[in-house]
Design a protein around this motif. Structure first.
Motif, short mmCIF file in Angstrom:
data_model
loop_
_atom_site.label_atom_id
_atom_site.label_comp_id
_atom_site.label_asym_id
_atom_site.label_seq_id
_atom_site.Cartn_x
_atom_site.Cartn_y
_atom_site.Cartn_z
N TYR A 1 97.32 -34.20 101.70
CA TYR A 1 98.30 -33.42 100.98
C TYR A 1 98.67 -34.16 99.71
O TYR A 1 98.74 -35.15 99.64
N PRO A 2 98.68 -33.34 98.55
CA PRO A 2 98.80 -34.17 97.11
C PRO A 2 100.39 -34.54 97.21
O PRO A 2 100.62 -35.68 96.44
N GLU A 3 101.29 -34.10 97.98
CA GLU A 3 102.63 -34.74 97.98
C GLU A 3 103.29 -34.25 99.34
O GLU A 3 102.59 -33.47 99.98
N ASN A 4 104.51 -34.60 99.65
CA ASN A 4 105.24 -34.34 100.71
C ASN A 4 106.00 -33.21 101.03
O ASN A 4 106.72 -32.78 101.66
N ASN A 5 105.98 -32.29 99.69
CA ASN A 5 106.71 -31.20 99.72
C ASN A 5 105.74 -29.92 100.18
O ASN A 5 105.28 -29.10 99.38
N LEU A 6 105.49 -30.06 101.33
CA LEU A 6 104.46 -29.07 101.89
C LEU A 6 104.73 -27.67 101.80
O LEU A 6 103.72 -26.85 101.28
N ASP A 7 105.81 -27.12 101.84
CA ASP A 7 106.37 -25.57 101.52
C ASP A 7 105.75 -25.45 100.23
O ASP A 7 105.35 -24.14 99.76
N GLU A 8 106.53 -25.95 99.26
CA GLU A 8 106.44 -25.57 97.83
C GLU A 8 104.83 -25.73 97.39
O GLU A 8 104.44 -25.02 96.59
N LEU A 9 104.27 -26.77 97.89
CA LEU A 9 102.71 -26.84 97.53
C LEU A 9 101.92 -25.69 97.84
O LEU A 9 101.11 -25.16 97.23
N VAL A 10 101.98 -25.41 99.22
CA VAL A 10 101.38 -24.22 99.63
C VAL A 10 101.59 -22.71 98.99
O VAL A 10 100.86 -21.90 98.75
N GLU A 11 102.93 -22.69 98.64
CA GLU A 11 103.44 -21.34 98.08
C GLU A 11 102.89 -21.26 96.70
O GLU A 11 102.49 -20.41 96.24
N ASN A 12 103.01 -22.54 95.86
CA ASN A 12 102.69 -22.26 94.59
C ASN A 12 100.97 -21.94 94.54
O ASN A 12 100.56 -21.21 93.78
N TYR A 13 100.25 -22.61 95.56
CA TYR A 13 98.92 -22.34 95.42
C TYR A 13 98.66 -21.02 95.80
O TYR A 13 97.82 -20.29 95.06
N LEU A 14 99.26 -20.40 96.81
CA LEU A 14 98.95 -19.20 97.34
C LEU A 14 99.19 -18.00 96.37
O LEU A 14 98.66 -16.92 96.35
N ASN A 15 100.29 -18.36 95.70
CA ASN A 15 100.71 -17.40 94.47
C ASN A 15 100.18 -17.59 93.18
O ASN A 15 100.39 -16.98 92.22
N SER A 16 99.24 -18.56 93.05
CA SER A 16 98.36 -18.78 91.78
C SER A 16 97.44 -17.70 91.61
O SER A 16 96.82 -17.02 92.25
N SER A 17 96.84 -17.87 90.52
CA SER A 17 95.59 -16.72 90.10
C SER A 17 94.36 -17.57 90.68
O SER A 17 94.49 -18.91 91.10
N LYS A 18 93.24 -17.12 90.99
CA LYS A 18 91.92 -17.84 91.53
C LYS A 18 91.54 -18.86 90.53
O LYS A 18 91.13 -19.97 90.86
N GLU A 19 91.73 -18.45 89.15
CA GLU A 19 91.36 -19.39 88.22
C GLU A 19 92.15 -20.99 88.30
O GLU A 19 91.49 -21.81 88.19
N ASP A 20 93.49 -20.89 88.81
CA ASP A 20 94.40 -22.00 88.79
C ASP A 20 94.17 -22.44 90.20
O ASP A 20 94.22 -23.82 90.35
#
Length: 607
Positions: A406-425
């Motif tokens: 995991y890039p950092e310990n804020n797991l909820d925020e990491l995954v949420e940001n990822y799943l809500n991003s565009s495929k390019e990001d």
């Protein structure tokens, strides 16, 4: 003209279907016919057993049941029924049996696709007795290293590693070395996990007792009173670990294994998480000979009772008569549909496939079926990368330990940001990477693949990022798809090299599977790995009671992870629950009685 017929077998290349015939243009008067016909090749017995292709003359007569799908939920219930003398036909749409328990081989490299490690396989555990029963005790297991998991937090420049050891005492002792100020929180966490996990037996109870009694237990509050599992089921993992400690790093370590069920901590039920932590607390194992050994050792049990397991048998529909009773299935064979009849139909195809695709339209609209569908949603899709390496595990520094990065310990925020991003990001953001070496886990792998090693990498993706290509031909989905896939692959491979630097320059093969790959090969409707989403609402007592093996269609039953829980153990629990419904007896209790009987017998022998 000379006609040369060459029989080929490319056993596990997903791009070429077994049975494919390619005819070249005549050259110099020679016509080449290339036939992918495994039955005509002198294959090892191991492979013949799990790739027996569907033909009408292989369908046994006087069937007692038909099982749709050969995942462990399907094979498991078929084996259970076969043990009682039932003649069962298992139909698999893929070109080999096993579902997520199968392996594939490419350029001499062998990869697992879904079995990475399994817990509770000590000889005295009921789960081990169940596995031994359905495989006639032929399946052997190898222990993973200790630590079996390594949690890696932070960027490569600021990496923190936390080894997860098996054994309740060792588990807590090692965590306390890293978090000496958090000893009380660690003890409380482990104690709570053990307490909550023990209450899961009430899930089986809810799914087997009459519905009026289940509703009474729920509405009266007795269920939550007597079952710690359901008392905590509505509590999120994030909320519970936040109450135990304010240390964000320890919260992440407590929560890291959420990847094994695919729900971020704030949406995950603490009860489910407790089951997974408890499942591995006393160790982790891997099947000797690879994951395909599972199907290989189950199929003889089914065949011994007169049944069969046939692949390349895509079920098109479940046959339902005017009395709304299931009485068989239709299978597509070329351009024809073959009708196969049996008094019992069991689906391991998952809740959504069964209710929305396989049933006739008029049955799909039944209020009871729509009610069940409204209680669940599709899980997140998976993305897998398979790396073939030149070199032994010793040369490459590979171990039988799983890495969770995991890039950092804020797991909820990491995954949420990822799943809500565009495929390019998204290709730059992978919030979790699971890395494991099937070749390092399996002590027999070097014999089969000398001088070669393998790595498997997994992360989560959105189905929508790949949905545009769902109807395109496999291995021919165009440059845009290929480029998107390769962008994900590059970042995941880079993560693997960071963990195992000696693999750099040793990579010979890289294959990848996207959500639409999963959709094609394992019939996952949206590329999901774990079936129905395992969020908190999935563990509402009302949902647990409503989604059971019996369906609103008489003689149609469900098995597998959508019935009970995700993963190998959860799908087998679904098979045991399904077998109970079909046979009209509580097989969960039978398993406990078997455990007691074997323990007593062994005690007498030792004394």
């Amino acid at each position: 003209m000379v006609i040369a017929i060459i029989y080929l077998h490319k056993f596990c290349n997903p791009g070429l279907g077994v049975g494919l015939v390619q005819i070249s243009s005549p050259t110099n008067g020679v016509l080449l016919i290339l036939c992918m016909v495994p039955e005509l090749i002198n294959l090892p017995q191991h492979l013949k057993k799990i790739i027996s292709g569907f033909t009408t003359n292989k369908v046994p007569e006087h069937l007692d049941a038909i099982v749709i799908g050969s995942g462990i939920g399907g094979l498991g219930v078929a084996s259970i029924l076969a043990k009682t003398g039932k003649r069962v036909l298992v139909l698999e749409q893929h070109d080999q049996a096993g579902g997520c328990c199968h392996t594939f081989t490419e350029k001499g490299f062998e990869f697992d696709v879904g079995i990475h490690y399994i817990g509770e396989l000590q000889e005295y555990k009921p789960f081990r007795h169940l596995v031994d029963q359905i495989t006639d005790g032929q399946l052997q297991w190898a222990s993973l290293d200790n630590p079996y998991d390594m949690v890696v937090l932070g960027s490569p420049e600021n990496r923190r590693e936390y080894p997860i050891y098996s054994g309740r005492k060792r588990f807590t002792e090692e965590l306390k070395k890293h978090f000496p100020e958090e000893k009380e929180a660690i003890d409380k966490f482990v104690a709570l996990v053990k307490k909550v996990a023990k209450g899961v037996s009430f899930m089986a109870v809810l799914k087997m007792i009459p519905m009026p009694l289940a509703k009474f237990l729920i509405c009266s509050g007795l269920l939550r009173l007597f079952s710690p599992f359901y008392k905590m089921a509505s509590r999120s993992l994030t909320d519970v670990v936040s109450e135990l400690t304010s240390n964000k790093e320890l919260q992440a370590v407590f929560s890291y294994i959420f990847g094994t069920y695919g729900v971020i901590p704030k949406d995950a039920s603490f009860s489910l998480h407790s089951l997974l932590v408890s499942h591995y607390l006393e160790g982790a194992w891997y099947p000797k000979g690879g994951a395909s050994e599972i199907a290989y050792h189950i199929i003889p049990t089914i065949e011994k009772a007169g049944g069969a397991v046939l692949v390349r048998a895509p079920v098109q529909s479940i046959l339902v008569n005017e009395a709304k009773e299931a009485y068989g299935v239709t299978v597509r064979k070329g351009q024809e549909e073959v009708h196969i009849h049996a008094p019992i139909v069991i689906s391991d195809a998952g809740l959504f496939n069964t209710y929305e695709s396989l049933l006739p339209k008029e049955m799909q609209s039944l209020p009871a079926i729509q009610s069940q569908l409204s209680m669940v949603k599709h899980g997140e899709a998976g993305f897998s990368v398979f790396i073939g390496l030149n070199g032994t595990k010793e040369e490459l520094g590979l171990t039988a330990t799983n890495y969770w990065i995991y890039p950092e310990n804020n797991l909820d925020e990491l995954v949420e940001n990822y799943l809500n991003s565009s495929k390019e990001d998204a290709v730059k953001l992978a919030p979790v990477v699971y890395i494991a070496s099937p070749s390092a886990k399996d002590p027999t792998c070097e014999e089969r693949n000398p001088g070669k090693s393998m790595l498997s990498l997994i992360t989560f993706t959105r189905y929508e990022w790949f949905e545009d290509w769902k109807d395109e031909r496999v291995n021919n989905r165009g440059e845009e798809y290929k480029n998107l896939k390769e962008s994900f692959v590059k970042n995941l491979v880079d993560a693997a090299i960071e963990i195992f630097p000696r693999i750099k320059g040793k990579i010979e093969l890289v294959e990848a599977g996207t959500p639409v790959t999963n959709q094609y090969y394992i019939a996952a409707p949206r590329g999901e790995i774990y079936g129905c989403d395992h969020n908190r609402s999935r563990f509402n007592p009302e949902t647990s009671a409503a989604i059971r093996s019996q369906t609103p269609v008489k003689n149609l039953f469900l098995t597998g992870q959508d019935v009970f829980l995700c993963g190998f153990a959860g799908a087998l629990a679904g098979a045991l629950t399904c077998g109970s419904a079909v046979l009209g007896r509580n097989l969960h209790l039978d398993l406990l009685r078997l455990k007691i009987r074997l323990k007593t017998t062994n005690s007498k022998k030792n004394s």
